[in-house]
Design an enzyme around this catalytic site. Structure first.
Site, PDB file in Angstrom:
ATOM      1  N   SER A 254       0.862  -1.180   0.000  1.00  0.00           N
ATOM      2  CA  SER A 254       0.000   0.000   0.000  1.00  0.00           C
ATOM      3  C   SER A 254       0.893   1.223   0.000  1.00  0.00           C
ATOM      4  CB  SER A 254      -0.885   0.006   1.240  1.00  0.00           C
ATOM      5  OG  SER A 254      -0.131   0.446   2.353  1.00  0.00           O
ATOM      6  N   LYS A 255       0.266   2.361  -0.020  1.00  0.00           N
ATOM      7  CA  LYS A 255       0.980   3.637  -0.085  1.00  0.00           C
ATOM      8  C   LYS A 255       1.965   3.835   1.067  1.00  0.00           C
ATOM      9  CE  LYS A 255      -0.339   6.258  -3.584  1.00  0.00           C
ATOM     10  NZ  LYS A 255       0.729   6.854  -4.387  1.00  0.00           N
ATOM     11  N   ARG A 256       1.780   3.059   2.145  1.00  0.00           N
ATOM     12  CA  ARG A 256       2.653   3.239   3.323  1.00  0.00           C
ATOM     13  C   ARG A 256       4.131   3.127   2.977  1.00  0.00           C
ATOM     14  NH1 ARG A 256      -0.645  -0.471   5.273  1.00  0.00           N
ATOM     15  NH2 ARG A 256       0.991  -1.978   4.868  1.00  0.00           N
ATOM     16  N   THR A 257       4.457   2.152   2.120  1.00  0.00           N
ATOM     17  CA  THR A 257       5.883   1.911   1.875  1.00  0.00           C
ATOM     18  C   THR A 257       6.324   2.263   0.453  1.00  0.00           C
ATOM     19  OG1 THR A 257       5.353  -0.379   1.403  1.00  0.00           O
ATOM     20  CG2 THR A 257       6.113   0.109   3.629  1.00  0.00           C
TER      21      THR A 257
END
Ligand code: GLU
Length: 494
Positions: A254-257
């Site tokens: 996801s956009k987190r990493t």
């Protein structure tokens, strides 16, 4: 059932083009190409609230850009058109009626309040129990007359006793006991809105899909789908569920990493071949030794049985490394084509200027090739060429380094004089050695001239060979920049 291999991807056109979709497309495509099969694109656009035309266009453009050439699809047509799911609803409803008639499905007249009450009861019980509709055993004639009377109902699948097993081509044997599966809704209450698990089977059957390769998140859906095939008296396709793509935090990507949309990598200037190569490694390996391979090699070697079960970790650092590897091996002409959009976007040159100075720009591209990781970095490396000679922006680090050289200005002045007098000739082949000899004669060390000189010419702390830069700048511009630096570095920094 046809013996031809027919695989498909069935994206829903919502949002951006996720890399997970690209990976699924790539594996399906490779399988079709390897086995002389057909690769089909079907747009699952039945979620009217979330579908957008822009998203559909982005999917088609993005996959095409990656080189996934489908044999049948919404833009191409084919023997099983239409390839938009929304245009196949009449057929879905017809199959729904068929399953009602055969007793594999039933009308459930439960109201939303009744379903809420059941859910609340279930929560209080703290034990999951599969839903069995209250009208499951309603007499067929009664059920029909209530429906004819206009009472709203959902069509639910009647989950039989027992369990479902299938051999997943990636995960091996999978068995799911039926008491875990709800009598799920095939057609929503009060409308003509069939649901994913149902319509995907109708479409895969009608399109004679032989193999379904998709993300692991769909594994839970597969038993439901297989039960529909069985109810229709048809053989189910083979299934293979591709491992989840995980971020470096080992959670679902996801956009987190990092970025997850193909468009982000396109815009950031990742070479296409690097994207394909990197995605191919998300759950598959060529031989465990070679990370770099072409899409042709991928097709030649790809087998679904070699896809790993374990989640594939998406490592942005490795991706960047791979991008730079591909970029480094391009011919200068290829590289030029790939960096041009960024030159235009930054307004460094107009199309006419590029046309007139194409050879020069190609040489500039070649000079920084080893230093580029992504195409998008190109303008930063070359912006100085377009600065006024007396106002080249000095990077703080470059200027500090130049100023530290106590003899900097003196050596620049001497170097300029040597160029003017012809003591150092400007032929690229001999200039480097002549300059080094000259530095020796001044009893100086190479960095004492080179550091201020690089700052004078480019304003940057590092970069390609200084004589290459000098020749790309041209003698006149180079001398003007040296002269400017003598003035600028002679006075204290502002
Ligand atoms: N529309 C579904 C998705 O995008 C398709 C899943 C499938 O391949 O069956 O996830």
């Amino acid at each position: 059932m046809t013996s031809q291999i027919r695989v498909r991807i069935a994206p829903s056109p919502t949002g951006t083009v996720h890399l997970g979709l690209c990976r699924t497309a790539l594996f399906n495509w490779a399988y079709a190409r390897r086995h002389g099969g057909k690769f089909i694109l079907r747009i699952e656009d039945t979620d009217h609230g979330r579908n957008t035309e822009a998203s559909e266009k982005a999917i088609l453009d993005g996959l095409k850009w990656l080189g996934m050439d489908w044999d049948e699809g919404p833009d191409k047509g084919g023997p099983h058109a239409p390839y938009h799911q929304s245009q196949r609803v009449a057929r879905h409803l017809e199959v729904g009626q068929q399953l009602l008639a055969s007793g594999h499905a039933y009308r459930d007249f439960s109201t939303p309040e009744e379903l809420d009450a059941w859910r609340a009861e279930q929560e209080a019980r703290k034990q999951r129990q599969a839903y069995r509709g209250k009208d499951r055993d309603l007499d067929a004639a009664q059920s029909k007359s209530r429906a004819d009377g206009g009472e709203p109902f959902a069509i639910r699948f009647r989950i039989p006793e027992g369990e479902s097993s299938f051999k997943d081509l990636v995960r091996g044997d999978v068995t799911i006991p039926h008491f875990e599966i709800d009598d799920w809704v095939m057609v929503r209450r009060g409308g003509e809105a069939p649901t994913y698990n149902f319509v995907v089977v109708c479409d895969d059957l009608d399109m004679e899909i032989s193999h379904v390769f998709r993300g692991e998140e769909h594994l839970v859906n597969t038993p439901k789908q297989i039960l529909i095939y069985t109810a229709l008296g048809k053989a189910a396709p083979e299934f293979g569920h591709l491992p989840l793509m995980l971020g470096t935090d080992r959670k679902k990507l996801s956009k987190r990493t990092g970025d997850t949309a193909l468009g982000d990598y396109q815009a950031n200037g990742y070479p296409k071949a690097a994207i394909v190569n990197f995605l191919a490694l998300q759950g598959w390996a060529l031989d465990g030794e070679h990370d770099l391979f072409t899409s042709e090699q991928f097709v030649e070697n790809f087998d679904i049985g070699d896809v790993s079960k374990a989640g594939a970790v998406f490592d942005p650092k490795k991706f960047l490394w791979m991008a730079s590897e591909y970029l480094r091996h391009e011919s200068p002409a290829e590289l030029l084509q790939h960096v041009l959009p960024y030159v235009l976007e930054k307004g460094l040159m107009t199309p006419a200027e590029i046309e007139a100075r194409g050879e020069w720009l190609e040489a500039v591209a070649a000079s920084v090739q080893d230093r580029l990781q992504l195409y998008s970095e190109f303008p930063d490396w070359i912006a100085h060429f377009f600065a006024a000679d007396d106002a080249v922006p000095y990077d703080a680090k470059a200027e500090k380094g130049a100023r530290k050289r106590a003899r900097g200005v003196e050596l620049l002045e001497g170097f300029l004089a040597a160029l003017d007098s012809g003591a150092i000739q400007s032929e690229p082949e001999t200039m480097a050695s002549a300059t080094k000899e000259w530095i020796n004669a001044q009893d100086a060390k190479i960095p004492e001239l080179f550091q201020p000189l690089r700052c004078a010419l480019t304003g940057m702390p590092g970069g390609p060979d200084i004589f290459e830069t000098l020749s790309l700048l041209g003698m006149e511009s180079s001398k003007a920049r040296i002269r400017a630096a003598m003035n600028r570095l002679a006075v204290p920094a502002t």
